[in-house]
Write an enzyme that holds these catalytic residues in place. Structure first.
Site, PDB file in Angstrom:
ATOM      1  N   SER A  27     -47.989  37.465  53.333  1.00 50.66           N
ATOM      2  CA  SER A  27     -48.956  36.764  54.176  1.00 50.66           C
ATOM      3  C   SER A  27     -48.900  35.283  53.846  1.00 50.66           C
ATOM      4  O   SER A  27     -49.188  34.878  52.718  1.00 50.66           O
ATOM      5  CB  SER A  27     -50.372  37.288  53.906  1.00 50.66           C
ATOM      6  OG  SER A  27     -51.311  36.339  54.371  1.00 50.66           O
ATOM      7  N   HIS A  85     -46.127  38.107  57.716  1.00 50.00           N
ATOM      8  CA  HIS A  85     -47.491  38.402  58.151  1.00 50.00           C
ATOM      9  C   HIS A  85     -48.237  37.096  58.416  1.00 50.00           C
ATOM     10  O   HIS A  85     -48.383  36.252  57.523  1.00 50.00           O
ATOM     11  CB  HIS A  85     -48.183  39.216  57.060  1.00 50.00           C
ATOM     12  CG  HIS A  85     -49.536  39.740  57.416  1.00 50.00           C
ATOM     13  ND1 HIS A  85     -49.724  40.884  58.180  1.00 50.00           N
ATOM     14  CD2 HIS A  85     -50.776  39.290  57.116  1.00 50.00           C
ATOM     15  CE1 HIS A  85     -51.015  41.115  58.313  1.00 50.00           C
ATOM     16  NE2 HIS A  85     -51.687  40.152  57.688  1.00 50.00           N
ATOM     17  N   ASP A 129     -51.771  35.456  59.579  1.00 49.27           N
ATOM     18  CA  ASP A 129     -53.200  35.731  59.719  1.00 49.27           C
ATOM     19  C   ASP A 129     -53.854  34.677  60.595  1.00 49.27           C
ATOM     20  O   ASP A 129     -54.004  33.527  60.193  1.00 49.27           O
ATOM     21  CB  ASP A 129     -53.865  35.720  58.336  1.00 49.27           C
ATOM     22  CG  ASP A 129     -53.497  36.949  57.525  1.00 49.27           C
ATOM     23  OD1 ASP A 129     -53.803  38.067  57.970  1.00 49.27           O
ATOM     24  OD2 ASP A 129     -52.876  36.786  56.458  1.00 49.27           O
ATOM     25  N   MET A 157     -57.170  33.385  62.297  1.00 45.33           N
ATOM     26  CA  MET A 157     -58.637  33.512  62.150  1.00 45.33           C
ATOM     27  C   MET A 157     -59.323  32.449  63.000  1.00 45.33           C
ATOM     28  O   MET A 157     -58.853  31.318  63.076  1.00 45.33           O
ATOM     29  CB  MET A 157     -59.031  33.318  60.688  1.00 45.33           C
ATOM     30  CG  MET A 157     -58.322  34.256  59.723  1.00 45.33           C
ATOM     31  SD  MET A 157     -58.955  34.091  58.056  1.00 45.33           S
ATOM     32  CE  MET A 157     -57.793  35.137  57.151  1.00 45.33           C
ATOM     33  N   HIS A 188     -51.678  39.228  62.647  1.00 44.39           N
ATOM     34  CA  HIS A 188     -52.944  39.927  62.430  1.00 44.39           C
ATOM     35  C   HIS A 188     -54.052  39.043  62.992  1.00 44.39           C
ATOM     36  O   HIS A 188     -54.376  37.999  62.422  1.00 44.39           O
ATOM     37  CB  HIS A 188     -53.090  40.147  60.909  1.00 44.39           C
ATOM     38  CG  HIS A 188     -54.385  40.758  60.482  1.00 44.39           C
ATOM     39  ND1 HIS A 188     -54.785  40.785  59.162  1.00 44.39           N
ATOM     40  CD2 HIS A 188     -55.370  41.371  61.193  1.00 44.39           C
ATOM     41  CE1 HIS A 188     -55.959  41.394  59.074  1.00 44.39           C
ATOM     42  NE2 HIS A 188     -56.343  41.744  60.287  1.00 44.39           N
ATOM     43  N   MET A 246     -57.625  38.075  63.571  1.00 45.24           N
ATOM     44  CA  MET A 246     -59.021  38.232  63.164  1.00 45.24           C
ATOM     45  C   MET A 246     -59.832  37.280  64.034  1.00 45.24           C
ATOM     46  O   MET A 246     -60.351  36.265  63.579  1.00 45.24           O
ATOM     47  CB  MET A 246     -59.162  37.920  61.665  1.00 45.24           C
ATOM     48  CG  MET A 246     -58.635  39.041  60.782  1.00 45.24           C
ATOM     49  SD  MET A 246     -58.112  38.477  59.163  1.00 45.24           S
ATOM     50  CE  MET A 246     -56.476  37.878  59.569  1.00 45.24           C
ATOM     51  N   MET A 298     -57.575  47.614  56.214  1.00 43.79           N
ATOM     52  CA  MET A 298     -57.992  46.470  55.398  1.00 43.79           C
ATOM     53  C   MET A 298     -58.505  46.990  54.060  1.00 43.79           C
ATOM     54  O   MET A 298     -59.403  47.842  54.019  1.00 43.79           O
ATOM     55  CB  MET A 298     -59.097  45.667  56.103  1.00 43.79           C
ATOM     56  CG  MET A 298     -58.636  44.840  57.289  1.00 43.79           C
ATOM     57  SD  MET A 298     -57.254  43.722  56.948  1.00 43.79           S
ATOM     58  CE  MET A 298     -57.947  42.653  55.672  1.00 43.79           C
ATOM     59  N   GLY A 306     -57.699  35.089  51.336  1.00 45.04           N
ATOM     60  CA  GLY A 306     -56.723  35.661  50.412  1.00 45.04           C
ATOM     61  C   GLY A 306     -57.339  35.776  49.025  1.00 45.04           C
ATOM     62  O   GLY A 306     -58.436  35.276  48.763  1.00 45.04           O
ATOM     63  N   ASP A 351     -53.650  45.747  53.595  1.00 49.51           N
ATOM     64  CA  ASP A 351     -53.779  44.288  53.529  1.00 49.51           C
ATOM     65  C   ASP A 351     -55.011  43.922  52.716  1.00 49.51           C
ATOM     66  O   ASP A 351     -56.138  44.264  53.094  1.00 49.51           O
ATOM     67  CB  ASP A 351     -53.904  43.762  54.976  1.00 49.51           C
ATOM     68  CG  ASP A 351     -53.918  42.254  55.076  1.00 49.51           C
ATOM     69  OD1 ASP A 351     -53.803  41.570  54.040  1.00 49.51           O
ATOM     70  OD2 ASP A 351     -54.055  41.761  56.212  1.00 49.51           O
ATOM     71  N   GLY A 352     -54.765  43.204  51.611  1.00 52.53           N
ATOM     72  CA  GLY A 352     -55.869  42.708  50.790  1.00 52.53           C
ATOM     73  C   GLY A 352     -55.791  43.229  49.369  1.00 52.53           C
ATOM     74  O   GLY A 352     -55.879  44.434  49.146  1.00 52.53           O
ATOM     75  N   GLY A 353     -55.564  42.323  48.438  1.00 53.51           N
ATOM     76  CA  GLY A 353     -55.542  42.703  47.022  1.00 53.51           C
ATOM     77  C   GLY A 353     -54.343  43.554  46.634  1.00 53.51           C
ATOM     78  O   GLY A 353     -54.388  44.274  45.637  1.00 53.51           O
TER      79      GLY A 353
END
Ligand code: DX5
Ligand code: ZN
Length: 218
Positions: free
Chosen positions: A9, A34, A36, A38, A67, A69, A138, A145, A176-178
């Protein structure tokens, strides 16, 4: 064995050298990029849009996995196609007519994805399994991030894995995430196959080593 893909990402990349960063992760073994997007409304953060995507489209031949958002993504599906996106994922919570949105994405020639916020149950997928190419689970609340992986999402990944296997459809599970070399083995074991990783990749000293670790789990 499922093929594991890594999707860096760019949210955690050095934006002053975005093209070079994308080239570096491509050389380091990234499978898709990826992006993002937003809007400051669906999530409390704003990133980038069409001009940025269009300009970095020139530096790589890897698929752009975008992605969204954003609220009311239907307004912009064609613009994302024209900017060079290959996979387009909308948040289930942002779409009133989700099935229609997915069918438009496919008609435009992109892979159609649905992202689920941590609190959104996977039941929303039940009647749209034939319209999906990808489910994005998610594993943090979207917007930023570097957040901590939510371990409670492992059960959701397993559930979606079963739903997909039962449907017999060819649908990718993305997380996605962590996602880090530490959490990757757990999400892979639960059934994920596309690992989005922002800070784990871009804040590491060796992109290739990190991407390899994410894929192999060691
Ligand atoms: C968060 C974004 C992610 C983000 C992940 O809302 O959707 O793609 O970049 O960042 P890390 O990998 O640092 O958790
Ligand atoms: Zn994302």
């Amino acid at each position: 064995m499922r093929r594991i893909m890594v999707a860096p990402s760019v949210l955690s990349a050095d934006f002053s050298r975005l093209g070079a960063e994308i080239k570096s992760v491509e050389e380091a073994g990234a499978d898709v990029i990826h992006l993002d997007v937003m809007d400051g409304a669906f999530v409390p953060n704003i990133t980038f849009g069409f001009p940025v995507i269009k300009s970095v489209r020139k530096v790589t031949s890897l698929p752009f996995d975008t992605h969204l958002m954003i609220e009311n993504p239907d307004r912009y599906l064609e613009d994302f196609k024209n900017a060079g996106c290959d996979w387009l994922t909308v948040q289930a919570e942002a779409c009133i007519h989700l099935q229609r949105t997915l069918s438009v994405i496919r008609k435009l020639g992109m892979k159609a994805g649905v992202a689920l916020n941590p609190h959104t149950p996977p039941d929303v997928l039940e009647y749209i399994m034939d319209d999906l190419d990808l489910v994005l689970i998610m594993t943090v609340n979207p917007g930023f991030g570097g957040q901590k992986f939510l371990r409670t999402m492992l059960a959701k990944i397993r559930k979606v894995r079963n739903m997909i296997d039962e449907s017999g459809n060819n649908i990718l599970i993305q997380v996605d995430g962590g996602i880090t070399p530490e959490t990757a083995p757990e999400v892979i074991a639960a059934g994920a196959e596309v690992l989005v990783a922002g800070s784990a990749v871009f804040q590491s000293d060796d992109y290739k080593k990190t991407i390899d670790k994410l894929k192999t789990g060691d």
